[in-house]
Design a protein around this motif. Sequence first.
Motif, PDB file in Angstrom:
ATOM      1  N   VAL A 194       0.799  -1.105   0.097  1.00 45.74           N
ATOM      2  CA  VAL A 194       0.064   0.271   0.200  1.00 45.74           C
ATOM      3  C   VAL A 194       0.647   1.466  -0.136  1.00 45.74           C
ATOM      4  CG1 VAL A 194      -1.948   1.246   1.218  1.00 45.74           C
ATOM      5  CG2 VAL A 194      -1.722  -1.057   0.746  1.00 45.74           C
ATOM      6  N   VAL A 195       1.093   2.076  -0.806  1.00 47.00           N
ATOM      7  CA  VAL A 195       1.182   3.540  -0.996  1.00 47.00           C
ATOM      8  C   VAL A 195       0.444   4.529  -0.886  1.00 47.00           C
ATOM      9  CG1 VAL A 195       3.226   5.050  -2.438  1.00 47.00           C
ATOM     10  CG2 VAL A 195       3.024   2.185  -2.678  1.00 47.00           C
ATOM     11  N   GLU A 196       0.486   5.052   0.167  1.00 48.57           N
ATOM     12  CA  GLU A 196      -0.520   6.384   0.144  1.00 48.57           C
ATOM     13  C   GLU A 196       0.051   6.915   1.356  1.00 48.57           C
ATOM     14  OE1 GLU A 196      -2.939   8.567   0.367  1.00 48.57           O
ATOM     15  OE2 GLU A 196      -3.684   7.113  -0.456  1.00 48.57           O
ATOM     16  N   ASP A 197      -0.092   8.726   0.863  1.00 49.71           N
ATOM     17  CA  ASP A 197       0.855   9.202   1.778  1.00 49.71           C
ATOM     18  C   ASP A 197       0.141  10.058   3.065  1.00 49.71           C
ATOM     19  OD1 ASP A 197      -0.621  10.412  -0.435  1.00 49.71           O
ATOM     20  OD2 ASP A 197       0.308  12.562   1.065  1.00 49.71           O
TER      21      ASP A 197
ATOM     22  N   ALA B 280      -0.274  -7.686  -5.391  1.00 48.04           N
ATOM     23  CA  ALA B 280      -0.615  -6.901  -6.306  1.00 48.04           C
ATOM     24  C   ALA B 280       0.042  -5.718  -5.155  1.00 48.04           C
ATOM     25  CB  ALA B 280      -2.384  -6.902  -6.104  1.00 48.04           C
ATOM     26  N   VAL B 281       0.128  -3.853  -5.845  1.00 52.16           N
ATOM     27  CA  VAL B 281      -0.453  -2.900  -5.016  1.00 52.16           C
ATOM     28  C   VAL B 281      -1.275  -2.120  -4.899  1.00 52.16           C
ATOM     29  CG1 VAL B 281       1.635  -1.082  -5.180  1.00 52.16           C
ATOM     30  CG2 VAL B 281       2.289  -2.766  -5.971  1.00 52.16           C
ATOM     31  N   VAL B 282      -1.944  -1.506  -3.847  1.00 56.74           N
ATOM     32  CA  VAL B 282      -2.722  -0.489  -3.776  1.00 56.74           C
ATOM     33  C   VAL B 282      -2.009   2.038  -4.473  1.00 56.74           C
ATOM     34  CG1 VAL B 282      -4.499   0.937  -2.295  1.00 56.74           C
ATOM     35  CG2 VAL B 282      -4.450  -1.738  -2.759  1.00 56.74           C
ATOM     36  N   LEU B 283      -1.820   1.688  -5.149  1.00 52.94           N
ATOM     37  CA  LEU B 283      -1.226   3.434  -5.014  1.00 52.94           C
ATOM     38  C   LEU B 283      -2.354   4.297  -5.546  1.00 52.94           C
ATOM     39  CD1 LEU B 283       1.688   3.911  -6.027  1.00 52.94           C
ATOM     40  CD2 LEU B 283       1.158   3.710  -8.149  1.00 52.94           C
ATOM     41  N   ASP B 284      -1.262   5.447  -4.578  1.00 56.02           N
ATOM     42  CA  ASP B 284      -2.199   6.831  -4.677  1.00 56.02           C
ATOM     43  C   ASP B 284      -1.315   6.842  -5.782  1.00 56.02           C
ATOM     44  OD1 ASP B 284      -4.055   8.777  -3.774  1.00 56.02           O
ATOM     45  OD2 ASP B 284      -2.191   9.463  -2.689  1.00 56.02           O
ATOM     46  N   ILE B 285      -2.295   8.352  -5.753  1.00 53.60           N
ATOM     47  CA  ILE B 285      -2.167   8.887  -7.395  1.00 53.60           C
ATOM     48  C   ILE B 285      -0.731  10.446  -6.791  1.00 53.60           C
ATOM     49  CG2 ILE B 285      -2.072  10.563  -9.354  1.00 53.60           C
ATOM     50  CD1 ILE B 285      -3.935   8.483 -10.215  1.00 53.60           C
ATOM     51  N   GLY B 286      -1.600  10.919  -6.073  1.00 54.81           N
ATOM     52  CA  GLY B 286      -1.016  12.283  -5.280  1.00 54.81           C
ATOM     53  C   GLY B 286      -0.228  11.737  -4.438  1.00 54.81           C
TER      54      GLY B 286
ATOM     55  N   LEU C 182       1.737   8.246 -11.304  1.00 56.94           N
ATOM     56  CA  LEU C 182       1.863   7.314 -12.207  1.00 56.94           C
ATOM     57  C   LEU C 182       2.942   7.320 -12.477  1.00 56.94           C
ATOM     58  CD1 LEU C 182      -1.188  10.041 -13.788  1.00 56.94           C
ATOM     59  CD2 LEU C 182      -1.378   7.190 -12.891  1.00 56.94           C
ATOM     60  N   ALA C 183       3.829   8.621 -11.758  1.00 47.93           N
ATOM     61  CA  ALA C 183       5.278   8.121 -12.510  1.00 47.93           C
ATOM     62  C   ALA C 183       6.321   6.354 -12.064  1.00 47.93           C
ATOM     63  CB  ALA C 183       6.334   9.599 -12.195  1.00 47.93           C
ATOM     64  N   VAL C 184       5.589   6.907 -10.658  1.00 46.84           N
ATOM     65  CA  VAL C 184       5.933   5.594 -10.342  1.00 46.84           C
ATOM     66  C   VAL C 184       5.467   4.199 -10.957  1.00 46.84           C
ATOM     67  CG1 VAL C 184       5.737   4.043  -7.986  1.00 46.84           C
ATOM     68  CG2 VAL C 184       6.298   6.714  -7.588  1.00 46.84           C
ATOM     69  N   LEU C 185       4.356   4.275 -10.980  1.00 46.66           N
ATOM     70  CA  LEU C 185       3.317   2.929 -11.999  1.00 46.66           C
ATOM     71  C   LEU C 185       3.920   2.913 -13.059  1.00 46.66           C
ATOM     72  CD1 LEU C 185       2.069   1.268 -11.764  1.00 46.66           C
ATOM     73  CD2 LEU C 185       0.237   2.650 -12.952  1.00 46.66           C
ATOM     74  N   GLU C 186       4.465   4.258 -13.960  1.00 51.81           N
ATOM     75  CA  GLU C 186       4.853   4.052 -15.238  1.00 51.81           C
ATOM     76  C   GLU C 186       6.975   3.231 -15.160  1.00 51.81           C
ATOM     77  OE1 GLU C 186       5.119   8.098 -17.093  1.00 51.81           O
ATOM     78  OE2 GLU C 186       2.574   7.700 -17.811  1.00 51.81           O
TER      79      GLU C 186
ATOM     80  N   ILE D  37      -5.205   1.548  -8.983  1.00 51.39           N
ATOM     81  CA  ILE D  37      -4.832   2.771  -8.225  1.00 51.39           C
ATOM     82  C   ILE D  37      -6.090   3.506  -7.345  1.00 51.39           C
ATOM     83  CG2 ILE D  37      -5.176   5.475  -9.440  1.00 51.39           C
ATOM     84  CD1 ILE D  37      -2.678   4.479  -9.823  1.00 51.39           C
ATOM     85  N   LEU D  38      -5.796   4.404  -6.402  1.00 51.28           N
ATOM     86  CA  LEU D  38      -6.244   4.996  -5.084  1.00 51.28           C
ATOM     87  C   LEU D  38      -6.377   6.422  -5.120  1.00 51.28           C
ATOM     88  CD1 LEU D  38      -8.358   3.531  -2.871  1.00 51.28           C
ATOM     89  CD2 LEU D  38      -6.262   3.442  -1.256  1.00 51.28           C
ATOM     90  N   THR D  39      -7.269   7.140  -6.057  1.00 53.61           N
ATOM     91  CA  THR D  39      -7.492   7.956  -5.625  1.00 53.61           C
ATOM     92  C   THR D  39      -8.004   9.703  -5.198  1.00 53.61           C
ATOM     93  OG1 THR D  39      -6.060  10.352  -7.244  1.00 53.61           O
ATOM     94  CG2 THR D  39      -7.276   8.478  -8.028  1.00 53.61           C
ATOM     95  N   ALA D  40      -8.132  10.718  -5.250  1.00 47.66           N
ATOM     96  CA  ALA D  40      -9.607  11.521  -5.104  1.00 47.66           C
ATOM     97  C   ALA D  40      -9.777  12.262  -6.480  1.00 47.66           C
ATOM     98  CB  ALA D  40      -8.512  13.256  -4.371  1.00 47.66           C
ATOM     99  N   ARG D  41      -9.383  11.968  -7.371  1.00 51.77           N
ATOM    100  CA  ARG D  41      -8.974  12.466  -8.864  1.00 51.77           C
ATOM    101  C   ARG D  41     -10.178  11.435  -9.516  1.00 51.77           C
ATOM    102  NH1 ARG D  41      -2.522  13.344 -11.109  1.00 51.77           N
ATOM    103  NH2 ARG D  41      -2.154  13.930  -8.831  1.00 51.77           N
TER     104      ARG D  41
END
Length: 231
Positions: A5-8, A47-53, A60-64, A77-81
């Motif tokens: 889980v990558v979430e700030d 699997a990974v749960v990844l925040d964008i911000g 997105l840069a991390v994922l790319e 992808i887990l994000t407020a966008r």
Amino acid sequence: MRLLVVEDDRDLNRQIVAGLEGAGYAVDRAYDGEEGHFLGDTEPYDAVVLDIGLPKRDGLAVLEAWRAAGRAMPVLILTARDRWSDKVKGFDAGADDYVAKPFHMEEVLARVRALLRRAAGHASAELTCGPVTLDTRAGRVAVDGNAVKLTSHEYRLLSYLMHHTGRIVSRGEIVEHLYDQDFDRDSNTIEVFVGRLRRKLGVEIIQTMRGLGYLVAPPEGERKAAPKKDA
């Protein structure tokens, strides 16, 4: 199954990790893009749960970067966008699924289960091997329809093996995919859990392949015989 889980947001990170661990997963966590990228690039997550911000490095840069390096683990992808254009960017970067904040934890769990099933080639939420059925939604195991009570570690091991039915899984792979970074990788815990599983299931679906690992397959009498060739 081992997840990242990558979430700030530390509170949200803790809530997600608690929900995933409560569902039987081993979970590592990161709070910024640089740490998340390093873990995802060096550890074998299912699997990974990844925040964008994210701070330090955008999600997105991390994922790319992961995809460019050949890292193929499913990413949610887990994000407020919530704009459709942001979703498109996420999928184009290599995301497998997308959840917008705020969200219900049950939705995240359901999407993670679906990603893991698809990655292992399973369409149904119920995994079956001979008389053994494992319900990934309810976290339950039954033999011939009779419920079998397993500990969280036993369930986690059986789930991983049944997700990979018909394939030899090494002890090293099990340790890497079932336990977080603090697990004692030199212990004989895996062998102990396999022995307990065999006793509790009461059917021979877990075979020891000496020097190689473990293989889950239906009991001998239930395997389909190979078709005879015409003379």
